[in-house]
Design a protein around this motif. Structure first.
Motif, mmCIF file in Angstrom:
data_model
loop_
_atom_site.group_PDB
_atom_site.id
_atom_site.type_symbol
_atom_site.label_atom_id
_atom_site.label_comp_id
_atom_site.label_asym_id
_atom_site.label_seq_id
_atom_site.Cartn_x
_atom_site.Cartn_y
_atom_site.Cartn_z
ATOM 1 N N ALA A 358 0.819 -1.207 0.000
ATOM 2 C CA ALA A 358 0.000 0.000 0.000
ATOM 3 C C ALA A 358 0.858 1.264 0.000
ATOM 4 O O ALA A 358 0.543 2.244 -0.677
ATOM 5 C CB ALA A 358 -0.933 -0.006 1.203
ATOM 6 N N GLU A 359 1.969 1.222 0.745
ATOM 7 C CA GLU A 359 2.784 2.424 0.856
ATOM 8 C C GLU A 359 3.519 2.774 -0.434
ATOM 9 O O GLU A 359 4.051 3.890 -0.573
ATOM 10 C CB GLU A 359 3.802 2.295 2.004
ATOM 11 C CG GLU A 359 4.787 1.154 1.859
ATOM 12 C CD GLU A 359 4.348 -0.089 2.589
ATOM 13 O OE1 GLU A 359 5.226 -0.795 3.119
ATOM 14 O OE2 GLU A 359 3.126 -0.362 2.629
ATOM 15 N N ASP A 360 3.550 1.842 -1.408
ATOM 16 C CA ASP A 360 4.237 2.122 -2.665
ATOM 17 C C ASP A 360 3.610 3.287 -3.420
ATOM 18 O O ASP A 360 4.295 3.975 -4.195
ATOM 19 C CB ASP A 360 4.240 0.879 -3.563
ATOM 20 C CG ASP A 360 5.134 -0.223 -3.026
ATOM 21 O OD1 ASP A 360 5.934 0.056 -2.106
ATOM 22 O OD2 ASP A 360 5.014 -1.367 -3.512
ATOM 23 N N ALA A 361 2.321 3.539 -3.201
ATOM 24 C CA ALA A 361 1.654 4.656 -3.879
ATOM 25 C C ALA A 361 2.204 5.999 -3.410
ATOM 26 O O ALA A 361 2.030 7.020 -4.098
ATOM 27 C CB ALA A 361 0.152 4.592 -3.630
ATOM 28 N N PHE A 362 2.870 5.999 -2.272
ATOM 29 C CA PHE A 362 3.359 7.242 -1.689
ATOM 30 C C PHE A 362 4.886 7.328 -1.716
ATOM 31 O O PHE A 362 5.465 8.253 -1.147
ATOM 32 C CB PHE A 362 2.857 7.367 -0.247
ATOM 33 C CG PHE A 362 1.374 7.177 -0.129
ATOM 34 C CD1 PHE A 362 0.505 8.240 -0.289
ATOM 35 C CD2 PHE A 362 0.839 5.910 0.097
ATOM 36 C CE1 PHE A 362 -0.867 8.061 -0.213
ATOM 37 C CE2 PHE A 362 -0.533 5.722 0.180
ATOM 38 C CZ PHE A 362 -1.388 6.798 0.017
ATOM 39 N N ALA A 363 5.511 6.368 -2.388
ATOM 40 C CA ALA A 363 6.969 6.344 -2.473
ATOM 41 C C ALA A 363 7.475 7.585 -3.211
ATOM 42 O O ALA A 363 6.860 8.056 -4.169
ATOM 43 C CB ALA A 363 7.436 5.081 -3.178
ATOM 44 N N GLN A 364 8.582 8.110 -2.766
ATOM 45 C CA GLN A 364 9.245 9.270 -3.366
ATOM 46 C C GLN A 364 8.433 10.560 -3.223
ATOM 47 O O GLN A 364 8.660 11.526 -3.949
ATOM 48 C CB GLN A 364 9.551 9.020 -4.851
ATOM 49 C CG GLN A 364 10.435 7.825 -5.126
ATOM 50 C CD GLN A 364 11.776 7.922 -4.396
ATOM 51 O OE1 GLN A 364 12.455 8.941 -4.490
ATOM 52 N NE2 GLN A 364 12.150 6.882 -3.674
ATOM 53 N N LYS A 365 7.496 10.553 -2.301
ATOM 54 C CA LYS A 365 6.747 11.780 -2.030
ATOM 55 C C LYS A 365 7.606 12.753 -1.213
ATOM 56 O O LYS A 365 8.556 12.358 -0.533
ATOM 57 C CB LYS A 365 5.475 11.449 -1.235
ATOM 58 C CG LYS A 365 4.239 11.171 -2.087
ATOM 59 C CD LYS A 365 3.523 12.460 -2.444
ATOM 60 C CE LYS A 365 2.111 12.209 -2.933
ATOM 61 N NZ LYS A 365 1.414 13.471 -3.254
ATOM 62 N N ASP A 366 7.267 14.021 -1.290
ATOM 63 C CA ASP A 366 7.799 15.047 -0.405
ATOM 64 C C ASP A 366 7.833 14.484 1.014
ATOM 65 O O ASP A 366 6.821 14.011 1.538
ATOM 66 C CB ASP A 366 6.862 16.257 -0.508
ATOM 67 C CG ASP A 366 7.270 17.445 0.345
ATOM 68 O OD1 ASP A 366 7.870 17.247 1.421
ATOM 69 O OD2 ASP A 366 6.939 18.584 -0.041
ATOM 70 N N ALA A 367 9.001 14.520 1.644
ATOM 71 C CA ALA A 367 9.156 13.903 2.961
ATOM 72 C C ALA A 367 8.242 14.502 4.014
ATOM 73 O O ALA A 367 7.937 13.866 5.025
ATOM 74 C CB ALA A 367 10.617 14.032 3.416
ATOM 75 N N ARG A 368 7.781 15.723 3.782
ATOM 76 C CA ARG A 368 6.888 16.353 4.748
ATOM 77 C C ARG A 368 5.549 15.626 4.846
ATOM 78 O O ARG A 368 4.855 15.753 5.859
ATOM 79 C CB ARG A 368 6.675 17.828 4.387
ATOM 80 C CG ARG A 368 7.912 18.678 4.610
ATOM 81 C CD ARG A 368 7.753 20.082 4.079
ATOM 82 N NE ARG A 368 7.696 20.093 2.617
ATOM 83 C CZ ARG A 368 7.763 21.208 1.871
ATOM 84 N NH1 ARG A 368 7.887 22.387 2.474
ATOM 85 N NH2 ARG A 368 7.719 21.149 0.556
ATOM 86 N N LEU A 369 5.197 14.859 3.799
ATOM 87 C CA LEU A 369 3.956 14.084 3.886
ATOM 88 C C LEU A 369 4.058 13.072 5.023
ATOM 89 O O LEU A 369 3.130 12.937 5.829
ATOM 90 C CB LEU A 369 3.666 13.369 2.563
ATOM 91 C CG LEU A 369 2.437 12.450 2.587
ATOM 92 C CD1 LEU A 369 1.167 13.246 2.862
ATOM 93 C CD2 LEU A 369 2.305 11.670 1.281
ATOM 94 N N TYR A 370 5.183 12.352 5.090
ATOM 95 C CA TYR A 370 5.362 11.365 6.162
ATOM 96 C C TYR A 370 5.277 12.036 7.523
ATOM 97 O O TYR A 370 4.700 11.493 8.467
ATOM 98 C CB TYR A 370 6.700 10.643 6.020
ATOM 99 C CG TYR A 370 6.946 9.640 7.129
ATOM 100 C CD1 TYR A 370 6.542 8.323 7.000
ATOM 101 C CD2 TYR A 370 7.557 10.032 8.324
ATOM 102 C CE1 TYR A 370 6.754 7.404 8.033
ATOM 103 C CE2 TYR A 370 7.762 9.130 9.363
ATOM 104 C CZ TYR A 370 7.360 7.820 9.215
ATOM 105 O OH TYR A 370 7.545 6.929 10.238
ATOM 106 N N GLY A 371 5.868 13.215 7.655
ATOM 107 C CA GLY A 371 5.876 13.901 8.940
ATOM 108 C C GLY A 371 4.556 14.547 9.310
ATOM 109 O O GLY A 371 4.380 14.996 10.440
#
Length: 606
Positions: A358-371
């Motif tokens: 599931a998390e592959d859809a969000f790979a290489q996103k702006d790191a601020r998304l994770y935070g």
């Protein structure tokens, strides 16, 4: 002996839920000037009370305050019926607080404290007064400015002397800017950062000066670019366009003073940029970015934000998932090398895009998304957070959907709908968007319990704002330094540098950097674009709230079995598009205020 109302606190850390009219006490609770003037602890306690009261807008104690914009939706109970914005949304008119501040200021000036201590305490009080006025002005426009006066009515006096008219919007912003300038120029506040950023410093005063100046500049420029600028005859609303340049210069100069001061910097202590951003905003220990914050401390002063908004699989007490981030915000975060942050759900031929995890859809996103957001497959407290709305299976060549109640498995033990959802129903405390918030969520053991609560602070000013305000002001002044400022923030996020800077770049950068930090609403108002983005059109993707539902393919023998697919949906919890109207740029002046003071003029569209 003059007597005035001053509440005696028992501790410097006063619960911020205290009544705002705490000075309205009976005579046996009055305190003499002499007692106050000779008791430094009492003065500091009163100051702590002012700090606790001087906060408005979105806040950790009110999870629902985050659902009105394009950041989050309600996930507790049935659909939120919000459509239009209230005429009094986040409106404040705290003249009781202004009066109390001026009383305390008089006490400090007349006290027997050491000169250096008196200077700092006066600086803090004047900062808090300027902060209070600023929060009034950005909602109401020009307001009555009382200066240092303590408005007292005695029988027989002319009451008209107490009925001050509204100042112009320009005069009101200038008052805030000038107060901050005086505080800094007279060295009234310390340069060293305060413990947990709880008390104002020189840099907080400069940050407020920069914010007030950039607001005034934006109104001077963008209000006058409207087809029909919003104004009143005596300029209680509206600032002349020719004043914009000077305000932008003031904002840029204030930011550069903070930058040159070298006391703060972007937090970059962790190798993982997503964790780093979470720490930059949420973690107090060794924090070098936060300039001023609303602090909390156990025992006695904690909040229930974590209890209210943690995902169900990790909750420690009752509640959870009261409000949850929406897809609109998630897609505003770019990919590292692609500025289009849209989550890829379908191929060009209309078929699903199948993800191994599931998390592959969000790979290489702006790191601020994770935070900022807990998305499907991300970890919290070291454990994967599973969002699964249901399963997809083939029937007669077409994909069908199987769903169930949260936490349901089939006979083989395979999940049908995850404990965390998301779902489309009116159950309490069940995720309805496919995401949970991470920013301000506390990972400390027991922080999600009602008995303990969380100590996580709520940020008012941090260094990233200084850089982005500098970038905006420099961009408006055609100063090439704008690029360097904005790219510092983007570099921390792990995304590609810009080659030029436009207002749209500033708008987007501030949206993702300051999500849930009480900035978005006010930014869109000062740029005069709120009515364009949130126009009430159900076909406008900016006005409608969207969610993202993950599903697992359940097709034994098929190579796609066990893979993940996603569906974008209009939020069940927000059936109506957001409709910001021209009247919402300024709060209405309450009729009760006018009844007490007929010299107050109404705002446009009242």
């Amino acid at each position: 002996m003059k007597r005035y109302k001053l509440f005696l606190l028992l501790a410097i850390l006063l619960p911020i839920t205290s009544c705002s009219d705490f000075l309205d006490r009976e005579p046996d609770q009055l305190l003499s000037d002499e007692a106050v003037l000779n008791d430094p602890k009492m003065i500091k306690s009163a100051l702590a009370n002012i700090y606790g009261r001087a906060r408005w807008g979105q806040k950790l104690e009110d999870s629902k305050s985050f659902i009105y914009l394009d950041e989050a939706c309600l996930s507790n109970g049935g659909p939120d019926q919000t459509n239009e914005f209230a005429n009094d949304l986040w409106r404040i008119y705290p003249y009781t607080l202004i009066r109390n501040i001026n009383q305390l200021l008089r006490s400090i000036r007349n006290s027997d404290l050491e000169t250096s201590e008196k200077v700092q305490l006066e600086g803090e009080v004047r900062f808090l007064r300027a902060w209070t006025y600023f929060n009034m002005i950005r909602g109401l426009g020009g307001i009555p400015l009382v200066g240092d006066q303590i408005m007292e009515y005695t029988p027989g006096m002319d009451i008209e002397t107490l009925r001050l008219p509204r100042s112009t919007e320009e005069e009101s912003y200038n008052y805030v800017i000038n107060e901050c300038t005086a505080i800094v120029d007279n060295n009234m506040l310390p340069e060293a950062p305060s413990i947990n950023a709880a008390r104002a410093t020189k840099w907080a005063a400069l940050a407020l000066k920069a914010r007030a100046a950039i607001y005034a500049a934006s109104i001077a420029k963008y209000n006058n670019l409207m087809e029909a600028p919003i104004r009143t005859d005596k300029n209680e609303i509206g600032i002349d366009a020719n004043k914009a340049k000077g305000y932008y210069e003031t904002a840029l100069k204030a930011c550069r003073e903070v930058i040159k001061g070298g006391k703060y910097q972007l937090q970059e202590t962790e190798a993982d940029k997503g964790v780093n951003f979470y720490n930059a905003v949420t973690i107090k220990e060794n924090n070098v970015e936060v300039i001023w914050a609303v602090d909390y401390k156990y025992p006695g002063l904690t909040h229930q934000f974590t209890t209210s908004n943690i995902m169900i699989s990790a909750k420690e007490d009752q509640g959870g998932s009261v409000m949850t981030p929406i897809l609109n915000l998630v897609e505003a975060f770019e990919y590292a090398n692609d500025r289009d942050g849209s989550i890829k759900t379908h191929a060009n031929d209309g078929d699903y895009i199948y993800y191994d995890k599931a998390e592959d859809a969000f790979a290489q996103k702006d790191a601020r998304l994770y935070g900022t957001v807990i998305y499907p497959g991300a970890k919290f407290k070291g454990k994967e957070v599973i969002f699964q709305a249901g399963r997809k299976y083939l029937e007669n060549g077409a994909w069908k959907t199987e769903t169930s109640t949260c936490g349901t498995t089939d006979e083989a033990g395979n999940t049908i709908t995850a404990l965390n959802g998301p779902v489309e129903n009116s159950d309490n405390n069940i995720n309805k968007s496919g995401f949970n918030i991470r920013k301000f969520l506390d990972e400390t053991a027991s922080a999600g319990t009602i008995s303990r609560g969380s100590e996580v602070w709520y940020v008012q000013f941090r260094y990233a704002e200084i850089l982005l305000t500098a970038a905006e002001a420099a961009m408006e002044l055609n100063d090439p330094s704008a690029l360097g400022y904005i790219n510092q923030v983007r570099s921390r996020a792990g995304i590609q540098p810009l080659e030029s800077v436009t207002l749209n770049d500033i708008i987007r950068e501030r949206r993702v950097e300051f999500a849930f930090e009480n900035q978005r609403y006010w930014d869109l108002k000062r740029w005069r674009i709120a009515h364009k983005l949130w126009d009430g059109d159900e076909n406008n993707s900016d006005a409608v709230q969207y969610v993202l539902f993950p599903y697992v393919i359940h097709q034994p023998g098929d190579p796609r079995d066990g893979k993940w697919v996603f569906e974008k949906k209009k939020a069940y919890m927000a059936p109506y598009p957001r409709n910001f109207q021209l009247r919402n740029y300024y709060n209405f002046i309450d009729q009760g205020w006018i009844n007490n003071n007929p010299n107050l003029t109404k705002n446009p569209y009242q």
